[in-house]
Structure formats: C-alpha cells, structure tokens
Design an enzyme around this catalytic site. Structure first.
Site, PDB file in Angstrom:
ATOM      1  N   GLU A  66      24.326  70.119  83.187  1.00  0.00           N
ATOM      2  CA  GLU A  66      22.900  70.130  82.870  1.00  0.00           C
ATOM      3  C   GLU A  66      22.056  70.507  84.084  1.00  0.00           C
ATOM      4  O   GLU A  66      21.073  71.239  83.967  1.00  0.00           O
ATOM      5  CB  GLU A  66      22.476  68.772  82.320  1.00  0.00           C
ATOM      6  CG  GLU A  66      22.997  68.479  80.921  1.00  0.00           C
ATOM      7  CD  GLU A  66      22.483  69.470  79.882  1.00  0.00           C
ATOM      8  OE1 GLU A  66      21.398  70.062  80.097  1.00  0.00           O
ATOM      9  OE2 GLU A  66      23.153  69.657  78.863  1.00  0.00           O
ATOM     10  N   TYR A 149      14.203  65.478  79.865  1.00  0.00           N
ATOM     11  CA  TYR A 149      15.189  66.337  79.201  1.00  0.00           C
ATOM     12  C   TYR A 149      16.616  65.985  79.623  1.00  0.00           C
ATOM     13  O   TYR A 149      17.502  65.787  78.787  1.00  0.00           O
ATOM     14  CB  TYR A 149      14.939  67.829  79.479  1.00  0.00           C
ATOM     15  CG  TYR A 149      16.154  68.624  79.092  1.00  0.00           C
ATOM     16  CD1 TYR A 149      16.406  68.912  77.768  1.00  0.00           C
ATOM     17  CD2 TYR A 149      17.116  68.968  80.049  1.00  0.00           C
ATOM     18  CE1 TYR A 149      17.579  69.552  77.386  1.00  0.00           C
ATOM     19  CE2 TYR A 149      18.279  69.608  79.680  1.00  0.00           C
ATOM     20  CZ  TYR A 149      18.503  69.899  78.349  1.00  0.00           C
ATOM     21  OH  TYR A 149      19.672  70.510  77.979  1.00  0.00           O
ATOM     22  N   ASP A 167      15.155  71.573  74.944  1.00  0.00           N
ATOM     23  CA  ASP A 167      15.147  72.623  75.958  1.00  0.00           C
ATOM     24  C   ASP A 167      14.476  73.857  75.355  1.00  0.00           C
ATOM     25  O   ASP A 167      14.003  73.830  74.212  1.00  0.00           O
ATOM     26  CB  ASP A 167      16.563  72.911  76.469  1.00  0.00           C
ATOM     27  CG  ASP A 167      17.327  73.853  75.562  1.00  0.00           C
ATOM     28  OD1 ASP A 167      17.079  73.836  74.337  1.00  0.00           O
ATOM     29  OD2 ASP A 167      18.188  74.608  76.062  1.00  0.00           O
ATOM     30  N   CYS A 222      19.110  82.630  67.681  1.00  0.00           N
ATOM     31  CA  CYS A 222      17.641  82.617  67.695  1.00  0.00           C
ATOM     32  C   CYS A 222      17.156  82.813  69.125  1.00  0.00           C
ATOM     33  O   CYS A 222      16.454  81.979  69.696  1.00  0.00           O
ATOM     34  CB  CYS A 222      17.142  81.303  67.108  1.00  0.00           C
ATOM     35  SG  CYS A 222      15.384  81.319  66.676  1.00  0.00           S
ATOM     36  N   CYS A 229      18.808  87.396  63.231  1.00  0.00           N
ATOM     37  CA  CYS A 229      18.415  86.702  61.999  1.00  0.00           C
ATOM     38  C   CYS A 229      19.434  86.894  60.868  1.00  0.00           C
ATOM     39  O   CYS A 229      19.623  85.988  60.054  1.00  0.00           O
ATOM     40  CB  CYS A 229      17.038  87.181  61.552  1.00  0.00           C
ATOM     41  SG  CYS A 229      15.713  86.775  62.714  1.00  0.00           S
ATOM     42  N   CYS A 232      21.914  84.160  60.995  1.00  0.00           N
ATOM     43  CA  CYS A 232      21.392  82.797  61.134  1.00  0.00           C
ATOM     44  C   CYS A 232      21.685  81.965  59.893  1.00  0.00           C
ATOM     45  O   CYS A 232      21.420  82.411  58.771  1.00  0.00           O
ATOM     46  CB  CYS A 232      19.894  82.842  61.387  1.00  0.00           C
ATOM     47  SG  CYS A 232      19.148  81.207  61.555  1.00  0.00           S
ATOM     48  N   CYS A 238      13.722  79.787  57.062  1.00  0.00           N
ATOM     49  CA  CYS A 238      12.993  79.908  58.330  1.00  0.00           C
ATOM     50  C   CYS A 238      11.546  80.307  58.062  1.00  0.00           C
ATOM     51  O   CYS A 238      11.277  81.351  57.461  1.00  0.00           O
ATOM     52  CB  CYS A 238      13.670  80.946  59.220  1.00  0.00           C
ATOM     53  SG  CYS A 238      12.743  81.349  60.725  1.00  0.00           S
TER      54      CYS A 238
END
Length: 321
Positions: A66, A149, A167, A222, A229, A232, A238
């Site tokens: 991270e 975060y 994020d 995305c 798309c 997706c 969406c």
C-alpha cells in the site's frame, strides 16, 4: 492511493445479501447487491495474481504494497516489493536498519518520503505492537505515515474487516456507475465517503471482497482513459453509460509534469546518494544539475524532509537516525 492500485484479498465468500439502498441522490436506485454480485464475480475470474494478494504476504506485505502503490503503477512496484520483503520480511527487520537504508532500497519508485514513513511505521509496530501489524483500524491510523485510506486498506485487505476503501480507482468506479459522471472530484469529498459507506455489504468478509473487487475494476476496466466498457460486468446498470457517457464538465484534468521540475532534481541528487556507500561531497551533487538556484533549493528540500543528512566539510549522506 492515487494511481493504479492493487491490493490483498481475503478468502472467497458467497454472494452478498441485499440491504436497503442509499438515500436518493447519494446512491443507486437498485439494491447495492446489484453492484456487489457482478463485480465480485468478475473479480473471482479476472483478478491479477500479485504477491501481496497471496496468503504468505501477511499484513506486513499488504502494508508495504500500500505504501509503494501510492502514485506508482504495479509494474514499477513489483521488483522493488519483492526485494524489500526478501530483505525485510517483518517490520522489526526494517526497524533495525537506518532510515537511509529504506531510502536506498526505495530506488526509483518516486516520492521517497514514503520510504521514511514506512520505516517510521515499522519502528512503531516493533515498539508498540510486538512486531505485528495491528488489526484495529484506530491502531493502524495511529502509526506514523498511515492515513485514513491506508488504515482502511490494511484492515480490509489483510484482516478482512468492513471499511470503506476509497482510492482513485474506487472513486472513479463509483463516480461513473452511481453518480453518472466521468471523473470524481480532485479531492475526496464527504459525499463520496457517505456513498462508499452506504454501499458497503453488511458482512465483513464480503465488504472486504467488494473493496478489492471494485478497486481492481477501476484499475483494469473502468480506467481513467480508454475505459473497457464492453468488458465491464456492470455496464448495463452504469449511470454514466446509461446517460450516454457525458464528458467531464469540471476543471481540466492535467497530467503531472516531471522534466525540469524540482522533483526531477531531487531524484537526481538522491540517486547519487543511494549509490554511494560513503558520504558524498558537494561537488558530486553539483555535477548532476547545472542550474545552481534550483539545485540548492532541491537539496535544501531533501534535508528538510529528512531524506538527506548534511555533515561537516560539505558532505552529505542518507539519514542514519
């Protein structure tokens, strides 16, 4: 985490139960499970095999990833991460070294203050928590260099807890799928946090799976540009797609420049110090950049940030304490 993010994932869990949708204007009309179920199912098949996602990585491996993945793509992080964990498999191993060694091992990942912060976190984990990365969100948040975060990400990805992990990738997914806009605001807003909390599955393990899945969807499908798309799993619901993919109406989104900036000069100065095992004379640093005012400003900034330690006789080295 800014930039392309990747993360640890908890054990698989059955499809999440439905629960009430968020209030009007803050979330989707359909139950949140309409997002959870297809995204988690997609993740089961398409998630990347990354070392910090494997069980042997443990909480320390998740935490290291991270820190490294903030504003840095996975491809650049992978080799440094592997070397880091081979050298410092536990927080106490890193804590036993000088902070300058963390800066040296950070290499060219960029934003080297992250290395100092990770070293500081390792010291605190060793001194306060017996060398084990704490499980509690509040304890994680109290560690040096750990913000909201990172605390949520480690608690979720390492320990399977229920937290909203926001994020850039997740924020973009929610902006498009739920709010119908191309990009989220430049900085995380209270409305985004409220939406993310409203969308969390009630069951902790499923919430952690959702956090990992939605983040991966933003990293692979995305994306900020050239979004996929057609591939997706939630394209049919969406909000951005259903609205005809309207273009971004906010301030122009500008990429970060690097060439000629103080950041570039800082990187060149640090590169000299990383490669040297003994203190470096001022003349060796002067040789890396012609413009003396900018060079001096960059060096002063490195000293102020604790990344460089000045010595007598115009010598410099990476920090030793």
């Amino acid at each position: 985490m800014t930039a392309t993010s990747a993360h640890s994932t908890p054990p698989r869990h059955p499809s999440p139960p439905s629960h009430p949708a968020p209030a009007a204007g803050t979330g989707p009309a359909a139950p949140p499970s309409a997002l959870h179920t297809p995204v988690i199912a997609w993740f089961e098949t398409h998630a990347r095999d990354l070392p910090w996602r494997r069980p042997e990585a443990g909480a320390w491996g998740v935490m290291v990833s991270e820190f490294m993945l903030q504003q840095t793509p996975v491809s650049r992080v992978l080799p440094v991460y592997e070397q880091w964990l081979a050298r410092w498999p536990r927080p106490a191993d890193l804590a036993a070294e000088a902070p300058g060694e963390a800066v040296r091992a950070w290499g060219r990942l960029g934003y080297p203050r992250r290395a100092l912060r990770l070293h500081g976190a390792a010291l605190a984990i060793t001194e306060r928590h017996g060398g084990d990365v704490p499980r509690e969100h509040a304890q994680l948040l109290s560690l040096p260099g750990i913000g909201e975060y990172t605390a949520a990400a480690v608690a979720s990805f390492a320990y399977g807890q229920r937290h909203a992990v926001l994020d850039t990738n997740v924020r973009r997914v929610l902006a498009r799928a739920v709010n119908g806009v191309q990009y989220p605001p430049n900085a995380t807003t209270a409305a985004e946090r409220k939406l993310a909390r409203a969308l969390l599955p009630e069951e902790a393990a499923t919430a952690a799976r959702w956090a990992a899945s939605s983040m991966e969807l933003g990293a692979l499908i995305c994306t900020a540009k050239n979004e996929g798309c057609a591939r997706c799993p939630i394209v049919a619901r969406c909000a951005w797609q259903l609205a005809g993919k309207p273009a971004h109406e906010g301030p122009a989104r500008r990429g970060q420049t690097y060439a000629g900036t103080d950041r570039q000069v800082r990187g060149k100065l640090l590169a000299v110090l990383r490669e040297a095992l003994t203190p470096v004379p001022q003349a060796a640093l002067d040789a890396v950049w012609d413009e003396p005012v900018q060079r001096a400003r960059a060096l002063d900034g490195l000293v102020a940030d604790g990344l460089v330690e000045p010595l007598e006789n115009a010598l410099y080295r990476l920090p030793q304490s």
